[in-house]
Write a protein that holds these residues in place. Structure first.
Motif, PDB file in Angstrom:
ATOM      1  N   ILE A 203       1.048  -1.241   0.059  1.00 52.26           N
ATOM      2  CA  ILE A 203       0.154  -0.052   0.013  1.00 52.26           C
ATOM      3  C   ILE A 203       0.760   1.373  -0.128  1.00 52.26           C
ATOM      4  O   ILE A 203       0.693   2.173  -0.970  1.00 52.26           O
ATOM      5  CB  ILE A 203      -0.958  -0.084   1.193  1.00 52.26           C
ATOM      6  CG1 ILE A 203      -1.844  -1.044   1.079  1.00 52.26           C
ATOM      7  CG2 ILE A 203      -1.595   1.431   1.372  1.00 52.26           C
ATOM      8  CD1 ILE A 203      -3.084  -1.284   2.420  1.00 52.26           C
ATOM      9  N   GLN A 204       2.030   1.237   0.850  1.00 48.33           N
ATOM     10  CA  GLN A 204       2.776   2.467   1.099  1.00 48.33           C
ATOM     11  C   GLN A 204       3.670   2.738  -0.291  1.00 48.33           C
ATOM     12  O   GLN A 204       4.021   3.672  -0.587  1.00 48.33           O
ATOM     13  CB  GLN A 204       3.490   2.383   2.330  1.00 48.33           C
ATOM     14  CG  GLN A 204       2.912   2.654   3.535  1.00 48.33           C
ATOM     15  CD  GLN A 204       3.727   2.733   4.608  1.00 48.33           C
ATOM     16  OE1 GLN A 204       4.148   1.549   5.375  1.00 48.33           O
ATOM     17  NE2 GLN A 204       4.086   4.052   5.101  1.00 48.33           N
ATOM     18  N   ARG A 205       3.992   1.443  -0.829  1.00 51.37           N
ATOM     19  CA  ARG A 205       4.748   1.627  -2.006  1.00 51.37           C
ATOM     20  C   ARG A 205       3.984   1.871  -3.206  1.00 51.37           C
ATOM     21  O   ARG A 205       4.539   2.897  -3.873  1.00 51.37           O
ATOM     22  CB  ARG A 205       5.420   0.136  -2.328  1.00 51.37           C
ATOM     23  CG  ARG A 205       6.399   0.093  -3.621  1.00 51.37           C
ATOM     24  CD  ARG A 205       6.567  -1.077  -4.364  1.00 51.37           C
ATOM     25  NE  ARG A 205       5.277  -1.531  -4.788  1.00 51.37           N
ATOM     26  CZ  ARG A 205       4.841  -1.219  -6.189  1.00 51.37           C
ATOM     27  NH1 ARG A 205       5.543  -0.030  -6.836  1.00 51.37           N
ATOM     28  NH2 ARG A 205       3.702  -1.404  -6.714  1.00 51.37           N
ATOM     29  N   TYR A 206       2.734   1.410  -3.367  1.00 48.31           N
ATOM     30  CA  TYR A 206       1.920   1.850  -4.561  1.00 48.31           C
ATOM     31  C   TYR A 206       1.735   3.308  -4.497  1.00 48.31           C
ATOM     32  O   TYR A 206       1.625   3.841  -5.472  1.00 48.31           O
ATOM     33  CB  TYR A 206       0.772   0.819  -4.551  1.00 48.31           C
ATOM     34  CG  TYR A 206      -0.115   1.239  -5.611  1.00 48.31           C
ATOM     35  CD1 TYR A 206       0.138   0.574  -6.964  1.00 48.31           C
ATOM     36  CD2 TYR A 206      -1.209   1.992  -5.327  1.00 48.31           C
ATOM     37  CE1 TYR A 206      -0.743   0.806  -8.116  1.00 48.31           C
ATOM     38  CE2 TYR A 206      -2.059   2.404  -6.485  1.00 48.31           C
ATOM     39  CZ  TYR A 206      -1.855   1.516  -7.780  1.00 48.31           C
ATOM     40  OH  TYR A 206      -2.783   1.698  -8.839  1.00 48.31           O
ATOM     41  N   ILE A 207       1.269   3.558  -3.277  1.00 49.07           N
ATOM     42  CA  ILE A 207       0.590   4.973  -3.189  1.00 49.07           C
ATOM     43  C   ILE A 207       1.484   6.102  -3.447  1.00 49.07           C
ATOM     44  O   ILE A 207       1.003   7.373  -3.905  1.00 49.07           O
ATOM     45  CB  ILE A 207      -0.412   5.391  -2.159  1.00 49.07           C
ATOM     46  CG1 ILE A 207       0.588   5.432  -0.823  1.00 49.07           C
ATOM     47  CG2 ILE A 207      -1.378   4.375  -1.912  1.00 49.07           C
ATOM     48  CD1 ILE A 207      -0.301   5.827   0.365  1.00 49.07           C
ATOM     49  N   ASN A 208       2.673   5.802  -3.062  1.00 47.70           N
ATOM     50  CA  ASN A 208       3.834   6.963  -3.125  1.00 47.70           C
ATOM     51  C   ASN A 208       3.457   8.047  -2.532  1.00 47.70           C
ATOM     52  O   ASN A 208       3.221   9.111  -3.205  1.00 47.70           O
ATOM     53  CB  ASN A 208       4.194   6.881  -4.815  1.00 47.70           C
ATOM     54  CG  ASN A 208       5.460   7.546  -5.150  1.00 47.70           C
ATOM     55  OD1 ASN A 208       6.376   8.038  -4.123  1.00 47.70           O
ATOM     56  ND2 ASN A 208       5.253   8.305  -6.433  1.00 47.70           N
ATOM     57  N   LEU A 209       3.243   8.145  -1.266  1.00 51.50           N
ATOM     58  CA  LEU A 209       2.413   9.089  -0.617  1.00 51.50           C
ATOM     59  C   LEU A 209       3.163  10.726  -0.987  1.00 51.50           C
ATOM     60  O   LEU A 209       2.405  11.567  -1.267  1.00 51.50           O
ATOM     61  CB  LEU A 209       2.248   8.998   0.760  1.00 51.50           C
ATOM     62  CG  LEU A 209       1.525  10.076   1.753  1.00 51.50           C
ATOM     63  CD1 LEU A 209       0.370  10.112   1.292  1.00 51.50           C
ATOM     64  CD2 LEU A 209       1.608   9.916   3.295  1.00 51.50           C
ATOM     65  N   ALA A 210       4.394  10.638  -0.869  1.00 52.95           N
ATOM     66  CA  ALA A 210       5.115  11.980  -1.055  1.00 52.95           C
ATOM     67  C   ALA A 210       6.348  11.727  -2.034  1.00 52.95           C
ATOM     68  O   ALA A 210       7.503  11.434  -1.572  1.00 52.95           O
ATOM     69  CB  ALA A 210       5.939  12.191   0.513  1.00 52.95           C
ATOM     70  N   PRO A 211       5.852  11.963  -3.146  1.00 55.58           N
ATOM     71  CA  PRO A 211       6.798  11.602  -4.252  1.00 55.58           C
ATOM     72  C   PRO A 211       8.296  12.164  -4.261  1.00 55.58           C
ATOM     73  O   PRO A 211       9.114  11.455  -4.724  1.00 55.58           O
ATOM     74  CB  PRO A 211       5.890  12.104  -5.390  1.00 55.58           C
ATOM     75  CG  PRO A 211       4.705  12.071  -5.222  1.00 55.58           C
ATOM     76  CD  PRO A 211       4.473  12.293  -3.547  1.00 55.58           C
ATOM     77  N   THR A 212       8.378  13.247  -3.650  1.00 54.85           N
ATOM     78  CA  THR A 212       9.698  14.002  -3.431  1.00 54.85           C
ATOM     79  C   THR A 212      10.040  14.033  -2.216  1.00 54.85           C
ATOM     80  O   THR A 212      10.999  14.945  -1.806  1.00 54.85           O
ATOM     81  CB  THR A 212       9.818  15.362  -4.146  1.00 54.85           C
ATOM     82  OG1 THR A 212       8.569  16.301  -3.795  1.00 54.85           O
ATOM     83  CG2 THR A 212       9.193  15.220  -5.805  1.00 54.85           C
ATOM     84  N   GLY A 213       9.363  13.573  -1.153  1.00 57.42           N
ATOM     85  CA  GLY A 213       9.504  13.728   0.149  1.00 57.42           C
ATOM     86  C   GLY A 213       9.471  15.317   0.750  1.00 57.42           C
ATOM     87  O   GLY A 213       8.829  15.949   0.263  1.00 57.42           O
ATOM     88  N   VAL A 214      10.139  15.447   1.820  1.00 52.92           N
ATOM     89  CA  VAL A 214      10.136  16.908   2.395  1.00 52.92           C
ATOM     90  C   VAL A 214      11.345  17.467   2.004  1.00 52.92           C
ATOM     91  O   VAL A 214      12.567  16.703   2.066  1.00 52.92           O
ATOM     92  CB  VAL A 214       9.991  16.659   3.823  1.00 52.92           C
ATOM     93  CG1 VAL A 214      10.117  18.107   4.651  1.00 52.92           C
ATOM     94  CG2 VAL A 214       8.623  15.900   4.401  1.00 52.92           C
TER      95      VAL A 214
END
Length: 338
Positions: A203-214
């Motif tokens: 789930i976390q890999r697929y959704i890629n919540l923050a593509p560029t991080g902080v």
């Protein structure tokens, strides 16, 4: 506890309930108490967090990120973000003053008490990082980073489980075999639940919540791979390049828990799994977030079957925003008591 409407299996948008639970976890850590879901103060906090998260995902903010001077000369939703942040910090400051008035150094109650005690211990240290300003900022960061990110991951995760009922069924079978129905899930269960663990990771890999991080900044001039990066330069990490790497994950655009399972069905770690960023400044709340996601999802699936309002073939799982944060499209879900 799920609202009455969910218990009756009525179709609902899970955004609110999935936001309340993680926010109350932070409240318990920071303020030593949780709020009732109808508490006006709590609802106001939730509204500000939701509003800011939505605004930060908008095209206007992408423009401001590239041309920050625009924020000084043009009106826009960014001003609402600044106002919400200021109001939240004002509330936190009031809570800190309450803590100062009732502080017992021999009996710290929560994060704020521990920080205040550390401030007293370092009051003669002119270079101490333990200041009131940093306390307010840190608590605000805990709320911002620890509420909406976890809430969005859970919301997106349930959408994916709706879309893939065969995955949901396997998780529920593992829950029945390892946990059963007579006790709540705990973190010790995770090591005995390789498929569920793989699903949470996927789930976390697929959704890629923050593509560029902080965004981060280098604190001194540094040479990296023959490039000179001047002090103060903002650094963005492309987390997408690893989370969706076709070298590590076959068919990376496909939701497949098998990405984290070996041929024997055992959980398989991956160095490419870094949804919480990378390096020394990785997300400080990683452990808490991973614990919450596992416990919330397993608890929900232990007690409820998930049902889509329409045909699952028509469910869209494509993110509606994938620049700063990846947000799932709106959807309705029915929680059917097991």
């Amino acid at each position: 506890m799920l609202p009455q409407s969910l218990a009756k299996a009525s179709p609902c948008d899970p955004t609110f309930i999935l936001g309340c639970a993680p926010c109350n976890v932070i409240c318990s850590i920071v303020f030593q108490n949780r709020f009732d879901y109808k508490d006006e103060t709590f609802l106001t906090l939730m509204k500000r967090f939701n509003e800011n998260f939505r605004i930060l995902s908008s095209p206007w903010i992408q423009i401001c990120n590239n041309f920050p001077l625009l924020m000084d000369y043009f009106p826009g939703t960014h001003n609402k973000v600044f106002k919400n942040v200021a109001l939240t910090k004002s509330y936190i400051w009031e809570k800190i003053k309450e803590h100062q008035a009732s502080l017992d150094v021999n009996n710290p109650r929560d994060f704020i008490d521990c920080f205040l005690i550390k401030m007293q211990q370092e009051k003669d240290n002119q270079e101490s990082e333990f200041t009131i300003e940093n306390l307010v900022g840190t608590v605000a960061d805990l709320f911002v980073a620890g509420t909406e990110t976890t809430s969005t991951t859970l919301r997106y995760g349930l959408l994916l489980l709706l879309k893939h009922p065969e995955v949901t069924a396997k998780v529920q079978e593992e829950i029945d075999n390892v946990i059963g129905r007579h006790r709540s899930p705990c973190m010790q269960d995770r090591s005995h639940m390789p498929y569920t663990d793989a699903v949470v990771h996927e789930i976390q890999r697929y959704i890629n919540l923050a593509p560029t991080g902080v965004p981060h900044a280098v604190t001194t001039d540094i040479k990296f791979r023959n490039y000179l990066i001047p002090k103060g330069t903002t650094i963005m990490t492309s987390l997408t390049s690893v989370l969706h790497s076709d070298k590590e994950f076959p068919n990376p655009k496909t939701f497949d828990p098998g990405h984290f399972l070996d041929k024997n069905g055992n959980f398989k770690k991956s160095d490419y799994f870094m949804p919480f960023s990378a390096g020394k400044r990785i997300c400080a709340g990683e452990g808490l977030a991973r614990m919450e996601i596992f416990l919330f999802l397993t608890t929900i699936l232990q007690n409820f079957n998930l049902k889509s309002v329409g045909d699952i073939k028509n469910l869209n799982t494509t993110s509606v925003s994938n620049v700063i944060v990846s947000l799932p499209p709106p959807y309705q879900i029915c929680f059917i008591p097991v």
